[in-house]
Enzyme design. Structure first.
Site, PDB file in Angstrom:
ATOM      1  N   LYS A 169     -32.618 -32.183  19.525  1.00  0.00           N
ATOM      2  CA  LYS A 169     -31.674 -32.414  18.440  1.00  0.00           C
ATOM      3  C   LYS A 169     -31.622 -33.875  18.031  1.00  0.00           C
ATOM      4  O   LYS A 169     -31.741 -34.207  16.849  1.00  0.00           O
ATOM      5  CB  LYS A 169     -30.274 -31.935  18.850  1.00  0.00           C
ATOM      6  CG  LYS A 169     -30.205 -30.494  19.360  1.00  0.00           C
ATOM      7  CD  LYS A 169     -30.622 -29.495  18.321  1.00  0.00           C
ATOM      8  CE  LYS A 169     -30.326 -28.058  18.742  1.00  0.00           C
ATOM      9  NZ  LYS A 169     -31.000 -27.624  19.970  1.00  0.00           N
ATOM     10  N   ASP A 224     -25.357 -30.059  31.312  1.00  0.00           N
ATOM     11  CA  ASP A 224     -26.398 -29.776  30.335  1.00  0.00           C
ATOM     12  C   ASP A 224     -26.053 -30.591  29.090  1.00  0.00           C
ATOM     13  O   ASP A 224     -25.032 -30.334  28.439  1.00  0.00           O
ATOM     14  CB  ASP A 224     -26.449 -28.278  30.017  1.00  0.00           C
ATOM     15  CG  ASP A 224     -27.635 -27.922  29.131  1.00  0.00           C
ATOM     16  OD1 ASP A 224     -28.362 -28.830  28.698  1.00  0.00           O
ATOM     17  OD2 ASP A 224     -27.833 -26.721  28.861  1.00  0.00           O
ATOM     18  N   TRP A 239     -24.106 -21.059  26.358  1.00  0.00           N
ATOM     19  CA  TRP A 239     -25.376 -20.809  25.680  1.00  0.00           C
ATOM     20  C   TRP A 239     -25.986 -19.532  26.245  1.00  0.00           C
ATOM     21  O   TRP A 239     -26.034 -19.334  27.461  1.00  0.00           O
ATOM     22  CB  TRP A 239     -26.286 -22.014  25.897  1.00  0.00           C
ATOM     23  CG  TRP A 239     -27.655 -21.906  25.296  1.00  0.00           C
ATOM     24  CD1 TRP A 239     -27.974 -21.439  24.063  1.00  0.00           C
ATOM     25  CD2 TRP A 239     -28.883 -22.310  25.907  1.00  0.00           C
ATOM     26  NE1 TRP A 239     -29.337 -21.519  23.868  1.00  0.00           N
ATOM     27  CE2 TRP A 239     -29.915 -22.047  24.975  1.00  0.00           C
ATOM     28  CE3 TRP A 239     -29.210 -22.874  27.150  1.00  0.00           C
ATOM     29  CZ2 TRP A 239     -31.262 -22.322  25.242  1.00  0.00           C
ATOM     30  CZ3 TRP A 239     -30.546 -23.150  27.411  1.00  0.00           C
ATOM     31  CH2 TRP A 239     -31.548 -22.874  26.475  1.00  0.00           C
TER      32      TRP A 239
END
Length: 440
Positions: free
Chosen positions: A289, A253, A172
């Site tokens: 999300k 993560d 990311w």
């Protein structure tokens, strides 16, 4: 007489009171702002994609840059149990007082049980230090500062240099900046093979074995961003063994639990594998999300320790880090999560709708690959369905991305990452045709 005298007086040339040349007293002032020399920073890549998309008049335009779920007509989607929880909260007229620095204990307890498992021994015995954070980004930043301040050398002595955090290549885009700004040194380990558009597992293992002992290794728990490439259960087992042998610190993560396969337990398997293997993990969780709470910034950071006393010490330092950074976290989003997870029926609906979101994305992968094959593409598109989660690392080059934008009004990031959430049953055919044309 008076009027004539006044007229003659006013008709006389006025004395030259003002010079046309600036005097020293009236010269333009030097800039007084101490920030006058601040350079213009680059625009965020994803924001730039959205700005260009919004300015495009083409009615067939598609935005595949933003990492946020859309329904099958391309609109933002709010889960019905989230709406019901929101309604109940408004009706209850709760106070708006500050949360504690560590956030809502009710929320945090529920969050770590979702990750570690409802009956995890370490959770039950108080060995998990944890706090509410500003989504997953805030959890990573808090952990970065904790690591920079307190992660000792392997001999438990003082460190000679800043701790090394190894990120998968690629990762990311925000990860590197988060850990650099936390005072850590950022490195990489091999992860993705562009030639096969899949995991470079041998390279991954080799680079982790070659890394300095005791490095912090960041792992995407599921739905790797940006590639969508995840290790198999057997590969996770091997990685666990390598990290243990090298005494690396695992840092997970987990931004997509439940959003990847549609099953919270399946998507937490890598985290639980490492915990069962005896690792003392650090874990960042995001609820953006899986609850659709993008703007509410709901997250959790947890650190698995050896004892309740150690967990309390870590908790105390996390609060010391948070206090001057943002004082305390927001209350609205965590109340929604608490309400949903405290009501069995709302939780059932949440899990069902979350599964539906995951399944829609999976079906778009299948449809996109199928359309490309029907169009006669000579490229191998197996990676579209082999990858997981919200993103597809398409293998489309920077030049082809530009053609998609300029010739077809299809917008994605320069690295070829497609947000599959932006693909719908209405636009997937148009997308496939555009991709086929630029990759012929």
């Amino acid at each position: 007489m008076f009027r004539q005298t006044l007229f003659r007086h006013l008709s006389r040339p006025l004395p030259r009171l003002l010079s046309t040349q600036p005097s020293a007293a009236f010269a333009p002032a030097a800039p007084t702002s101490r920030f006058a020399g601040v350079p213009q920073g680059p625009e965020d890549a994803i924001l730039g994609v959205t700005v260009a998309f919004n300015a495009d008049p083409n009615p067939n335009k598609i935005n595949l840059g933003v990492g946020a779920y859309r329904d099958d007509v391309g609109l933002p989607f709010v889960l019905s149990p989230v709406r019901e929880a929101e309604r109940r909260i408004v009706h209850a007229q709760h106070h708006m007082e500050y949360l504690p620095v560590a956030g809502s204990r009710t929320f945090v307890d529920k969050a770590i049980r979702l990750a570690y498992g409802e009956h995890n021994h370490h959770v039950k015995t108080g060995q998990v230090a944890s706090m509410q954070t500003l989504s997953g980004t805030g959890a990573c930043r808090m952990a970065g500062v904790l690591i920079q301040r307190f992660l000792p050398a392997l001999d438990d002595g003082p460190r000679d240099e800043s701790p090394l955090v190894l990120l998968p290549n690629p990762s990311w885009a925000n990860h590197a900046a988060i850990f650099r700004d936390s005072g850590c040194t950022v490195g990489q380990y091999k992860y993705y093979d562009p030639a096969t558009k899949s995991l470079d597992f041998e390279g991954c293992v080799s680079s982790l074995e070659d890394a300095p002992d005791g490095s912090v290794v960041l792992l995407h728990a599921c739905a790797h961003n940006p590639t969508g490439v995840d290790p198999t259960p057997e590969q996770w087992a091997k990685l666990s063994a390598v990290l243990k042998e090298k005494r690396h610190q695992p840092f997970f993560d987990m931004a997509y639990q439940g959003f990847t396969s549609g099953d919270m337990e399946v998507d937490a398997a890598s985290v639980r594998r490492f915990v069962d293997d005896g690792h003392r993990i650090v874990l960042a969780q995001s609820f953006s999300k899986n609850f659709g709470l993008y703007g509410q910034r709901v997250g959790c950071l947890s650190v698995l320790t050896d004892s309740q006393e150690e967990a309390l010490a870590v908790d105390s330092q996390l609060k010391i880090i948070a206090r001057p950074m943002y004082s305390n976290p927001p209350i609205a989003g965590v109340r929604i999560v608490e309400e949903v997870l405290s009501d069995p029926e709302l939780e059932r609906q949440w899990r069902m709708e979350m599964k539906g979101m995951a399944e829609r994305i999976i079906s778009m992968r299948t449809m996109l690959k199928g359309y490309l094959e029907e169009l006669g593409s000579v490229q191998n598109w197996d990676h579209i369905t082999n990858q997981n989660g919200m993103f597809c690392f398409s293998g489309i080059s920077k030049e082809q991305v530009a053609k998609l934008r300029d010739e077809h009004s299809v917008y994605l990031t320069e690295n070829g990452r497609i947000s599959m959430a932006g693909v719908t049953s209405q636009n997937v055919g148009y997308l496939a045709n555009a991709v086929h044309k630029v990759t012929m």
